[in-house]
Design an enzyme around this catalytic site. Structure first.
Site, short mmCIF file in Angstrom:
data_model
loop_
_atom_site.label_atom_id
_atom_site.label_comp_id
_atom_site.label_asym_id
_atom_site.label_seq_id
_atom_site.Cartn_x
_atom_site.Cartn_y
_atom_site.Cartn_z
N CYS A 137 -1.78 0.66 5.73
CA CYS A 137 -2.86 0.41 4.79
C CYS A 137 -2.40 0.67 3.36
O CYS A 137 -2.63 -0.14 2.47
CB CYS A 137 -4.06 1.31 5.14
SG CYS A 137 -5.54 0.96 4.15
N CYS A 138 -1.72 1.80 3.14
CA CYS A 138 -1.18 2.10 1.81
C CYS A 138 -0.19 1.03 1.36
O CYS A 138 -0.15 0.65 0.19
CB CYS A 138 -0.48 3.46 1.81
SG CYS A 138 -1.57 4.90 1.88
N CYS A 221 -9.63 8.46 2.80
CA CYS A 221 -8.49 9.37 2.94
C CYS A 221 -8.55 10.55 1.97
O CYS A 221 -7.54 11.20 1.73
CB CYS A 221 -7.18 8.60 2.77
SG CYS A 221 -6.97 7.27 3.97
N CYS A 244 1.51 8.07 -1.05
CA CYS A 244 1.15 6.76 -0.50
C CYS A 244 2.35 5.82 -0.41
O CYS A 244 2.33 4.86 0.34
CB CYS A 244 0.06 6.11 -1.35
SG CYS A 244 0.57 5.72 -3.03
#
Length: 254
Positions: A137-138, A221, A244
């Site tokens: 996702c990051c 998060c 990240c």
């Protein structure tokens, strides 16, 4: 030196041969020598005025500790591009804080970066990738858009500080990372210095800081930090992760 350290799609370090590495190493050494003994404003002047005028972007999260680098950079050139990764998962307070700083400081070029609609539909159509694979996702919401946006620039400025994470503890004032020079003008600042700078310059604060969020990222998060916890304990809580992937440190770069 023969290799430049870069980051692959999984945020692992790997060497990549590149032409002109000796020149890069020499220039990095010269920049680090010029940076020695300079304060935050001096480092920004080195990047924005002396060495990379018109060729530098500021990378900002518009999170809790952003005011110092944004305000200081504004003094040198209010039209310096400021890049925000609008992941689609940010707190509404962060976006409003960005708008307030842009208005009050007169920031002339704030750019919001995001993955394309095609990328979102392909990689995260339901918007829940963070719950299954936080690194992926990051990567597609932050690393890839930032890499793309930085391509025209020769240098970048960050608001990173050594005290924030174990990854950042060894950072230098000037580094070389993924094909460009990276300046960290706040590298030696602590929370007291950040607070003093904010007070002295009458900067607006991110509204979530006083609500227990000293370090602010994406909503899914990020949680409140409890008394006695580390500054970034609320980021990716419960995971062995405190970066990240966009600001990894590689010991100076080459």
């Amino acid at each position: 030196m023969s290799n430049v350290t870069v980051i692959d799609a999984k945020r692992g370090l790997r060497p990549r041969s590149a032409p002109g590495d000796a020149e890069v190493a020499a220039r990095l050494a010269a920049l680090q020598e010029k940076a020695a003994g300079r304060d935050a404003h001096g480092l920004l002047e080195l990047a924005l005025v002396e060495e990379f005028a018109g060729k530098t972007a500021v990378v900002s999260s518009f999170g809790g500790g952003v005011g110092g680098v944004v305000e200081a950079g504004h003094r040198h050139d209010p039209n310096t591009p400021i890049l925000l990764l609008n992941t689609g998962k940010l707190f509404g307070e962060t976006l409003r804080y960005r708008d307030r700083l842009q208005d009050e400081l007169g920031l002339g070029d704030v750019r919001s970066l995001a993955p394309s609609l095609e990328e979102r539909q392909k990689k995260d159509p339901e918007g829940t990738l963070w719950s299954r694979d936080v690194d992926a996702c990051c990567d597609f919401r932050k690393t890839i858009p930032l890499t793309r946006a930085l391509e025209p620039f020769q240098a970048q400025v960050t608001g990173r500080k050594r005290f924030q994470t174990r990854e950042r503890a060894d950072m230098l004032a000037v580094e070389y990372f993924e094909g460009r020079y990276r300046f960290n003008p706040l590298w030696q600042w602590d929370l007291h210095q950040l607070e003093a700078f904010t007070e002295r310059n009458k900067l607006p604060r991110h509204p979530l800081v006083e609500d227990g969020y000293p370090s602010i990222g994406c909503m899914p998060c990020t949680r409140r930090v409890q008394a006695g916890e580390d500054y970034r304990a609320g980021r990716w809580s419960g995971l062995d992760k405190d970066e990240c992937g966009i600001h990894l440190t590689d010991g100076g770069g080459i």
